[in-house]
Design an enzyme around this catalytic site. Sequence first.
Site, PDB file in Angstrom:
ATOM      1  N   ASP A 167     -33.524 -28.362 -35.561  1.00 15.23           N
ATOM      2  CA  ASP A 167     -33.522 -27.451 -36.724  1.00 15.23           C
ATOM      3  C   ASP A 167     -33.279 -28.121 -38.086  1.00 15.23           C
ATOM      4  O   ASP A 167     -32.519 -27.581 -38.906  1.00 15.23           O
ATOM      5  CB  ASP A 167     -32.471 -26.334 -36.523  1.00 15.23           C
ATOM      6  CG  ASP A 167     -32.744 -25.462 -35.300  1.00 15.23           C
ATOM      7  OD1 ASP A 167     -33.718 -25.739 -34.571  1.00 15.23           O
ATOM      8  OD2 ASP A 167     -31.968 -24.510 -35.067  1.00 15.23           O
ATOM      9  N   LYS A 225     -37.813 -21.365 -31.385  1.00 16.56           N
ATOM     10  CA  LYS A 225     -36.824 -20.502 -30.735  1.00 16.56           C
ATOM     11  C   LYS A 225     -36.367 -19.419 -31.702  1.00 16.56           C
ATOM     12  O   LYS A 225     -36.548 -19.553 -32.915  1.00 16.56           O
ATOM     13  CB  LYS A 225     -35.629 -21.338 -30.262  1.00 16.56           C
ATOM     14  CG  LYS A 225     -34.907 -22.018 -31.418  1.00 16.56           C
ATOM     15  CD  LYS A 225     -33.881 -23.005 -30.927  1.00 16.56           C
ATOM     16  CE  LYS A 225     -33.164 -23.661 -32.072  1.00 16.56           C
ATOM     17  NZ  LYS A 225     -32.407 -22.725 -32.920  1.00 16.56           N
ATOM     18  N   CYS A 231     -26.454 -24.573 -33.197  1.00 19.30           N
ATOM     19  CA  CYS A 231     -27.630 -24.937 -32.401  1.00 19.30           C
ATOM     20  C   CYS A 231     -27.488 -26.287 -31.708  1.00 19.30           C
ATOM     21  O   CYS A 231     -27.963 -26.453 -30.588  1.00 19.30           O
ATOM     22  CB  CYS A 231     -28.881 -24.869 -33.265  1.00 19.30           C
ATOM     23  SG  CYS A 231     -29.245 -23.139 -33.686  1.00 19.30           S
TER      24      CYS A 231
HETATM   25  C1  VGL Z   1     -28.531 -21.979 -36.537  1.00 21.26           C
HETATM   26  C2  VGL Z   1     -27.294 -20.153 -37.184  1.00 21.26           C
HETATM   27  C3  VGL Z   1     -28.390 -19.333 -37.030  1.00 21.26           C
HETATM   28  C4  VGL Z   1     -28.576 -23.456 -36.295  1.00 21.26           C
HETATM   29  C5  VGL Z   1     -29.637 -21.170 -36.372  1.00 21.26           C
HETATM   30  O1  VGL Z   1     -29.668 -24.055 -36.349  1.00 21.26           O
HETATM   31  O2  VGL Z   1     -27.492 -24.033 -36.016  1.00 21.26           O
HETATM   32  N1  VGL Z   1     -27.367 -21.461 -36.933  1.00 21.26           N
HETATM   33  N2  VGL Z   1     -29.556 -19.862 -36.628  1.00 21.26           N
END
Ligand code: VGL
Length: 204
Positions: free
Chosen positions: A8, A106, A151
């Site tokens: 991410d 995701k 994540c």
């Molecule tokens: C994430 C909060 C919401 C992350 C993704 O990538 O850690 N955190 N969505």
Amino acid sequence: MEALLIIDVQNDFLPDGALAVPDGDLVIPVINQLQKRFDMIIATQDWHPANHGSFAANHEGKQPGDMVLLSDVSQILWPVHCVQDSSGADFHPSLDREKWSKVFRKGTNPLVDSYSGFFDNNRMEDTGLSSYLRQNGVDTVYVTGLATDYCVKFTVLDALSEGFITCLVGDATKGVNIGKDDSNEAIRDMVKAGAKIVYSDSII
Ligand code: VGL
Ligand code: ZN
């Protein structure tokens, strides 16, 4: 076979993004250096529909940080982030992508959040990451990216439960830290579950 997992590293999690991770941009040069040393590189991408149930804006009277029940599991609410096809969902332009084998998306189901690159938070849907790694002979994963306390943590825990030797690259990850000790606690949880903490200078 070893794989590098890049979790991410998207504009919305970087400074000025909708869900900015403090110092999140500092992981990018470290990850770019690490990529030179891997033949199998996989990225994940948080990829939410606009009506996603993890967005505070989709719950009347709720603010980011509030808790709700989403498909019967406790869910912290976030600002709107990483909406499919938005610039916030793009990977940061300075992140090298030439060697990537595959991107796993995701968080596409509005009814459940999905922190891990392997499974959603209810462990109902499988992204296919585990079987992809196995098909390619991967037994060891090095996990990097954002955010340490969400994540990255859940990807590491699932990698361990799927039987992979799992290393967290400590200087290639940063946390949200809603509570100031959240990232340290997350690292303790990962170590307790069997993860090794390594640093990029020992890998490069
Ligand atoms: C994430 C909060 C919401 C992350 C993704 O990538 O850690 N955190 N969505
Ligand atoms: Zn998300």
